[in-house]
Design an enzyme around this catalytic site. Structure first.
Site, PDB file in Angstrom:
ATOM      1  N   GLN A 107      43.278  32.895  -3.508  1.00 29.58           N
ATOM      2  CA  GLN A 107      42.795  31.886  -4.445  1.00 29.58           C
ATOM      3  C   GLN A 107      42.467  30.595  -3.695  1.00 29.58           C
ATOM      4  O   GLN A 107      43.239  30.142  -2.850  1.00 29.58           O
ATOM      5  CB  GLN A 107      43.846  31.605  -5.522  1.00 29.58           C
TER       6      GLN A 107
ATOM      7  N   GLU B  43      44.252  48.124  -2.813  1.00 32.27           N
ATOM      8  CA  GLU B  43      43.280  47.151  -2.300  1.00 32.27           C
ATOM      9  C   GLU B  43      42.202  47.873  -1.497  1.00 32.27           C
ATOM     10  O   GLU B  43      42.499  48.739  -0.664  1.00 32.27           O
ATOM     11  CB  GLU B  43      43.977  46.105  -1.429  1.00 32.27           C
TER      12      GLU B  43
ATOM     13  N   CYS C 166      38.053  35.682 -13.386  1.00 34.13           N
ATOM     14  CA  CYS C 166      37.455  34.409 -12.980  1.00 34.13           C
ATOM     15  C   CYS C 166      36.077  34.229 -13.597  1.00 34.13           C
ATOM     16  O   CYS C 166      35.453  33.175 -13.438  1.00 34.13           O
ATOM     17  CB  CYS C 166      37.376  34.305 -11.458  1.00 34.13           C
TER      18      CYS C 166
END
EC number: 2.1.1.35
Length: 464
Positions: free
Chosen positions: A224, A274, A351
């Site tokens: 972030q 991931e 987001c």
């Protein structure tokens, strides 16, 4: 403005949910009647603790400043699609930290002295493309100059790399305190191509501290951009997840493991997935570095690993946490989440909620051959401002697996003891008009009359 946008997104989501799932028509409008048109609780936006100089990562374009025709390191004046290839300076921008601005200005001097032109996306000539910069609270500074090699020989490339290192470790740039220098060189990229950064000098990683945990971060790994704001974001995720010692977290798009590691001490197990291999390696390292033994990280596409992840979560209470890229989750990941029957709650971090709304809708679609497993409904949404001075924000939504009997009891005013706390937070319906369940019953012969052509409530229900 962001609060209004979040309310608009959730209001539109509720309307669309009632349109695509007939089982939820009663529930959606029961909620909307009591929540001023909202489909669930929507908190006041959480402000960023810091509004100036908060960005820890930026990708600066190298181009020509139209005001002086000099090579400039900064941001595009307008998008390339709008016909602009010009670049403007960034020293006046309030969201960039002072140290990052100093790096940009020093690298700009280096570019101008190099006698190599910035790369032009129109003529495809020139060398300098961009400068990537990452900083941390621990005073780590990582830079990645990016070039187009054109017809440069291996010897010329090596000489340029040597000049960069010498300039920022022994020359004028030494005072900046840069700790890592990487380098990236590529020509015309094909869609989907990824170019590895070459390590030239210094540390191979930077380190950040979040919620008293230490994290190793590779040059391309996601983190972030607002570290202080991220701590508030992770606190809100933990608050919504309501973890206990019997819970397992399914952490989709886990990056360097920041969310799972921040919450690992509150749960039994964390399973992360991931796509970026180096980021997944960082996540494993970070788990070990912080003394956490209950974290397992898989490398690969989430949609391909969902069956394995779900298989590991058959005997525990599973809480899903997804923090995908701007485009949202792959459709197959949504299918996998739906099929994980013992996942009763899912925390979705977006987001770009407008783009991710497709995922929200697919989580709430009725069961079918394609969408197996009971659907999810939104229970609470929290907007978090991680990007001051921009229109962007994070929206965290808690989804819950649909239980028809539970909600029927709540709507009838007779909740089970476990649901009392939620029931007490529900605003009272407006005094005017009948109870909403009566209104729905009177039109139950044709539920489609609850929606007008634009998906809004008909005038009669609006008035009530």
């Amino acid at each position: 403005m962001k609060q209004k946008e979040a309310l608009h997104v959730m209001r539109k989501f509720g309307t669309e949910l009632a349109r695509i799932n007939p089982e939820l028509v009663d529930w959606v409008h029961w909620q909307k009647l009591r929540r001023q048109g909202q489909v669930c609780e929507v908190d006041e936006i959480v402000p960023s603790p810091v509004t100036h100089g908060y960005r820890n990562k930026c990708e600066f374009t190298i181009g020509i400043n139209p005001e002086n025709n000099l090579p400039t390191v900064g941001f595009r004046v307008a998008s390339y699609k709008e016909g602009s290839i010009h670049v403007g300076p960034v020293d006046h921008l309030c969201h960039l930290p002072y140290q990052m601005k100093k790096i940009v200005l020093e690298f700009e001097k280096f570019v101008r002295d190099s006698e190599l032109a910035p790369y032009s996306p129109v003529s495809h000539e020139g060398v300098w493309r961009q400068l990537n910069v990452r900083t941390t609270r621990n005073k780590d500074i990582l830079i990645v100059p990016v070039i187009h090699p054109q017809e440069m020989s291996r010897e010329e490339l090596d000489a340029l790399k040597k000049k960069i290192v010498e300039y920022f470790t022994e020359g004028p740039g030494q005072v900046l305190g840069i700790t890592s220098i990487f380098f990236k060189s590529y020509g015309q990229k094909e869609p989907g191509d990824e170019d590895e950064s070459e390590h030239l000098w210094g540390e191979e990683h930077i380190y950040e501290t979040i919620l008293d945990k230490r994290f190793r971060v590779s040059p391309e790994a996601f983190l972030q951009v607002n570290t202080t704001g991220a701590e508030l974001l992770y606190d809100k995720i933990g608050e919504l997840a309501e973890l206990d010692g019997t819970s397992a977290i399914l952490d989709i798009c886990c990056g360097t493991g920041t969310i799972g590691i921040s919450l690992a001490e509150r749960c039994l197990k964390v399973y992360g997935i991931e796509l970026v291999e180096k980021a997944a390696d960082d996540a494993r390292f970070n788990a070990e570095e912080n003394g956490l033994e209950n974290i397992v990280v898989f490398t690969g596409k989430a949609e391909e690993n969902m069956p394995v992840l779900v298989q590991n979560c058959t005997k525990v209470n599973v809480v899903g946490i997804v923090d995908p890229p701007r485009a949202g989750l792959n459709g197959n990941v949504v299918f996998g989440l739906r099929k994980c029957d013992n996942m009763k709650h899912l925390v979705y971090v977006s987001c770009d909620p407008t783009v991710a709304s497709k995922n929200f809708i697919n989580l709430g679609r009725p069961q079918s051959k394609q969408y197996k497993g009971e659907f999810f409904i939104p229970l609470r949404a929290i907007p978090v401002d991680l990007f001051p001075h921009t229109p962007h924000y994070e929206l965290v939504i808690l989804f819950e697996r649909w239980e028809e009997r539970k909600w029927r009891r709540i709507m009838e005013g007779n909740p089970l003891p476990r649901d009392q706390e939620y029931f007490q937070r529900i605003p009272q319906r407006p005094k005017a008009g009948r109870d909403f369940s009566q209104s729905v019953q009177s039109t139950n012969n044709n539920k489609r009359t609850l929606m007008d052509n634009e998906g809004a409530l008909p005038k009669k229900v609006k008035d009530e």
